[in-house]
Design an enzyme around this catalytic site. Structure first.
Site, PDB file in Angstrom:
ATOM      1  N   GLY A 153       0.832  -1.191   0.000  1.00  0.00           N
ATOM      2  CA  GLY A 153       0.000   0.000   0.000  1.00  0.00           C
ATOM      3  C   GLY A 153       0.866   1.241   0.000  1.00  0.00           C
ATOM      4  O   GLY A 153       2.067   1.174   0.314  1.00  0.00           O
ATOM      5  N   GLN A 209       3.129  10.096   1.060  1.00  0.00           N
ATOM      6  CA  GLN A 209       4.438   9.433   1.050  1.00  0.00           C
ATOM      7  C   GLN A 209       5.260   9.801  -0.181  1.00  0.00           C
ATOM      8  O   GLN A 209       6.478   9.632  -0.174  1.00  0.00           O
ATOM      9  CB  GLN A 209       4.282   7.901   1.132  1.00  0.00           C
ATOM     10  CG  GLN A 209       3.753   7.431   2.476  1.00  0.00           C
ATOM     11  CD  GLN A 209       3.655   5.923   2.509  1.00  0.00           C
ATOM     12  OE1 GLN A 209       2.679   5.355   2.026  1.00  0.00           O
ATOM     13  NE2 GLN A 209       4.661   5.263   3.037  1.00  0.00           N
ATOM     14  N   CYS A 258       6.452  -0.133   6.912  1.00  0.00           N
ATOM     15  CA  CYS A 258       6.020   1.033   6.146  1.00  0.00           C
ATOM     16  C   CYS A 258       7.166   1.473   5.247  1.00  0.00           C
ATOM     17  O   CYS A 258       8.321   1.504   5.688  1.00  0.00           O
ATOM     18  CB  CYS A 258       5.640   2.157   7.105  1.00  0.00           C
ATOM     19  SG  CYS A 258       5.088   3.657   6.273  1.00  0.00           S
ATOM     20  N   LEU A 259       6.838   1.830   4.006  1.00  0.00           N
ATOM     21  CA  LEU A 259       7.885   2.251   3.068  1.00  0.00           C
ATOM     22  C   LEU A 259       8.551   3.551   3.525  1.00  0.00           C
ATOM     23  O   LEU A 259       9.643   3.870   3.057  1.00  0.00           O
ATOM     24  CB  LEU A 259       7.299   2.417   1.666  1.00  0.00           C
ATOM     25  CG  LEU A 259       6.786   1.116   1.021  1.00  0.00           C
ATOM     26  CD1 LEU A 259       6.071   1.423  -0.286  1.00  0.00           C
ATOM     27  CD2 LEU A 259       7.918   0.133   0.786  1.00  0.00           C
ATOM     28  N   HIS A 269      -3.836   1.455   8.326  1.00  0.00           N
ATOM     29  CA  HIS A 269      -2.466   1.972   8.194  1.00  0.00           C
ATOM     30  C   HIS A 269      -2.417   3.089   7.145  1.00  0.00           C
ATOM     31  O   HIS A 269      -1.842   4.156   7.381  1.00  0.00           O
ATOM     32  CB  HIS A 269      -1.526   0.816   7.818  1.00  0.00           C
ATOM     33  CG  HIS A 269      -0.114   1.220   7.569  1.00  0.00           C
ATOM     34  ND1 HIS A 269       0.938   0.806   8.354  1.00  0.00           N
ATOM     35  CD2 HIS A 269       0.439   2.003   6.597  1.00  0.00           C
ATOM     36  CE1 HIS A 269       2.063   1.337   7.889  1.00  0.00           C
ATOM     37  NE2 HIS A 269       1.800   2.059   6.816  1.00  0.00           N
ATOM     38  N   GLU A 270      -3.025   2.825   5.982  1.00  0.00           N
ATOM     39  CA  GLU A 270      -2.952   3.813   4.893  1.00  0.00           C
ATOM     40  C   GLU A 270      -3.726   5.085   5.230  1.00  0.00           C
ATOM     41  O   GLU A 270      -3.267   6.191   4.948  1.00  0.00           O
ATOM     42  CB  GLU A 270      -3.453   3.212   3.582  1.00  0.00           C
ATOM     43  CG  GLU A 270      -2.632   2.045   3.053  1.00  0.00           C
ATOM     44  CD  GLU A 270      -1.146   2.316   2.963  1.00  0.00           C
ATOM     45  OE1 GLU A 270      -0.729   3.481   2.805  1.00  0.00           O
ATOM     46  OE2 GLU A 270      -0.373   1.338   3.071  1.00  0.00           O
ATOM     47  N   HIS A 311      -1.945   7.534   7.341  1.00  0.00           N
ATOM     48  CA  HIS A 311      -0.994   8.412   6.645  1.00  0.00           C
ATOM     49  C   HIS A 311      -1.652   9.745   6.267  1.00  0.00           C
ATOM     50  O   HIS A 311      -0.986  10.781   6.242  1.00  0.00           O
ATOM     51  CB  HIS A 311      -0.496   7.745   5.358  1.00  0.00           C
ATOM     52  CG  HIS A 311       0.658   6.803   5.552  1.00  0.00           C
ATOM     53  ND1 HIS A 311       1.899   7.225   5.969  1.00  0.00           N
ATOM     54  CD2 HIS A 311       0.776   5.475   5.340  1.00  0.00           C
ATOM     55  CE1 HIS A 311       2.728   6.181   6.017  1.00  0.00           C
ATOM     56  NE2 HIS A 311       2.067   5.101   5.650  1.00  0.00           N
TER      57      HIS A 311
HETATM   58 NI    NI Z   1       2.965   3.182   5.439  1.00  0.00          NI
END
Ligand code: NI
Length: 177
Positions: free
Chosen positions: A47, A52, A100-101, A142-143, A146
């Site tokens: 995701g 991000q 997480c990226l 989670h998304e 953000h």
């Molecule tokens: Ni993330």
């Protein structure tokens, strides 16, 4: 269209509350989503949220393919979710590992609602309304966090379960959202 740089924890845009999308089905929105998809896939993510890649709009993308190496993880169809809203369907919370990226190499155990309804819109502005559980519910929470400037360590309740993936799980790869 391009694979974009992913901002890392500490960047002010990852702490900001993103703005709602006002206009659907525009070339700008399509270009943003294409970049998000390419960036997510290039980084083997499950995701990605627009902030991000430095775009402070309420747009997320997620997708999980069935993988024989993670038989316990359900497949999630690729979903573009815009201006999302989450409605917990029960108080029950379960813990699970997340990555997480924007925090490359790190993992932590995060409590999330086990059963949620989520609503929002796709790229054309058509409504999306789903009731989901478990990993699908975790990815969406989670998304959407953000978009409110929240990264998963801020949701953790036991910081002893936070660390580097290679130290925590020397023998396996984990999904990253
Ligand atoms: Ni993330």
């Amino acid at each position: 269209m391009a694979v974009r740089e992913i901002l890392r924890m500490g960047h002010p845009l990852l702490k900001a509350v993103a703005k709602p999308v006002q206009e659907f089905n525009t070339p700008e929105l399509q270009a943003l989503i294409t970049d998000m998809r390419e960036t997510m896939l290039a980084n083997f993510g499950a995701g990605l949220a627009a902030p991000q890649i430095g775009v402070s709009l309420r747009v997320v993308i997620f997708a999980i393919q069935q993988n024989p190496r993670y038989p316990e993880v359900e497949a999630i169809p690729e979903t573009i979710l815009i201006n999302p809203e989450i409605i917990p369907q029960a108080d029950s919370v379960e813990t699970g590992w997340e990555g997480c990226l924007s925090l490359p190499g790190l993992r932590g155990v995060v409590p999330r609602y086990q059963h949620i309804r989520y609503r929002g819109f796709d790229m054309q502005g058509a409504p999306i309304d789903r009731i989901v559980t478990e990993f699908h519910a975790r990815v969406v929470q989670h998304e959407v966090d953000h978009l409110d400037g929240i990264l998963y360590p801020q949701r953790m309740t036991d910081m002893s379960q936070f660390g580097f993936e290679q130290a925590l799980f020397p023998l396996r790869e984990e999904l990253t959202v």
